[in-house]
Design an enzyme around this catalytic site. Structure first.
Site, PDB file in Angstrom:
ATOM      1  N   THR A  97       0.869  -1.175   0.000  1.00  0.00           N
ATOM      2  CA  THR A  97       0.000   0.000   0.000  1.00  0.00           C
ATOM      3  C   THR A  97       0.901   1.219   0.000  1.00  0.00           C
ATOM      4  OG1 THR A  97      -1.808  -1.106   1.149  1.00  0.00           O
ATOM      5  CG2 THR A  97      -1.743   1.294   1.272  1.00  0.00           C
ATOM      6  N   LYS A 172      -7.284   1.632  -3.358  1.00  0.00           N
ATOM      7  CA  LYS A 172      -7.009   1.288  -1.960  1.00  0.00           C
ATOM      8  C   LYS A 172      -7.259   2.498  -1.055  1.00  0.00           C
ATOM      9  CE  LYS A 172      -5.635  -1.048   1.629  1.00  0.00           C
ATOM     10  NZ  LYS A 172      -4.361  -1.758   1.736  1.00  0.00           N
ATOM     11  N   LYS A 240      -0.404   5.557   8.340  1.00  0.00           N
ATOM     12  CA  LYS A 240       0.426   5.626   7.135  1.00  0.00           C
ATOM     13  C   LYS A 240      -0.452   5.672   5.897  1.00  0.00           C
ATOM     14  CE  LYS A 240       1.852   2.176   4.934  1.00  0.00           C
ATOM     15  NZ  LYS A 240       1.503   1.426   3.684  1.00  0.00           N
TER      16      LYS A 240
END
Length: 290
Positions: A97, A172, A240
């Site tokens: 990711t 995502k 994050k």
């Protein structure tokens, strides 16, 4: 069956590479900690390499699942990175990711070397990786996707090519936006239940099958009611991901007020020492009435 490499044997990568081996693919792994790579080989067979480049030599497909943009560049673009070992016609599938920016950067490098590239972040968490039922959001070229689709299916319940380079990472981000709002709503619901004196199990047994139902509710309400958070997708990881998402929103002009607020709530959880707690730990903020 394919000759493949898997770079990064963390919480997600270790079982994902295991599914590749279980499906009969010839797997060579690399991990920054060689002990983890040795452990994987003892459990699943195959072999491990001393560098990403060495692992990628001769591989038809190279899979990467590391921590962030910098980690990704380290295992791909350096002298010992996978691009140094990959052959023309091979495909690099990145499950990290990361930002859409780095996805487009790696796509360009790969194209110049005659290598296919897919940005393919996953959703489903550790349980999804271990059970081989991840959802995979993919960006890249259709022909390259067709080369990798059957192998990705080794650990995917669903996968879809969303669009061109970077589209997987953008999808995502959408996933994390949805989760942030859902978990905050669930935390407020549990807090309301506790203040109201209701039986939380009875409430959720009913409403999880109605319009309010979600994966988060079905899989997290019990542990939230019990005050258990020492498992799952860590707050540090979520922050994050939300940082990447909010940076992209600043770039494209999207307005994400709820996402930005929940990100700050997660910062509160970190300050309480909960960086490694599951994302459902947003509930902990209510313990002092914040």
């Amino acid at each position: 069956m394919a000759n493949v490499a898997f770079i990064g044997l963390g919480t997600m990568g270790f079982p994902m590479a295991g599914h590749l081996a279980a499906k009969g693919h010839d797997v060579c792994v690399y991990n920054r900690s060689s002990a983890k790579a040795e452990s994987w080989v003892k459990q699943h067979g195959g072999r491990f390499a001393a560098t990403p480049a060495a692992a990628a030599e001769g591989a038809e497909l190279v899979f990467v699942c590391v921590g962030n943009d910098d980690d990704l560049r380290s295992v791909t673009l350096t002298e010992t990175g996978v691009f140094a070992g990959m052959k023309s016609g091979a495909v690099l599938v990145d499950h990290t990711t990361a930002s859409a920016e780095v996805a487009r950067e790696l796509y360009q490098v790969a194209t110049e070397q005659g290598i296919g590239f897919l940005d393919a972040p996953v959703s489903g968490g550790q349980a999804g990786a271990e059970n081989g039922v991840l959802s995979v959001m993919i960006g890249g070229d259709e022909a390259v996707y067709q080369q990798a689709e059957a192998v990705i299916a080794s650990y995917a319940k669903s996968q879809k090519l969303i669009g061109g380079p970077g589209a997987g990472q953008l999808a995502k981000m959408v996933n994390q936006i949805c989760i942030a709002g859902l978990v905050q709503g669930l935390a407020e619901a549990v807090h309301f239940i506790e203040k109201s004196g209701l039986d939380g199990e009875k409430v959720f047994d009913v409403i999880q099958h109605g319009a309010a139902g979600s994966w988060q509710m079905s899989n997290r309400h019990k542990t939230m009611l019990q005050g258990e958070f020492d498992f799952g997708f860590a707050v540090d990881w979520m922050r994050k991901d939300l940082s990447i998402t909010l940076n992209e929103a600043r770039r494209n002009g999207a307005q994400l007020p709820v996402t930005a607020l929940v990100d700050q709530f997660y910062a509160d959880v970190q300050q309480r020492g909960g960086g490694r707690w599951d994302t459902s730990s947003l509930l902990k903020r209510f313990e002092t009435g914040q």
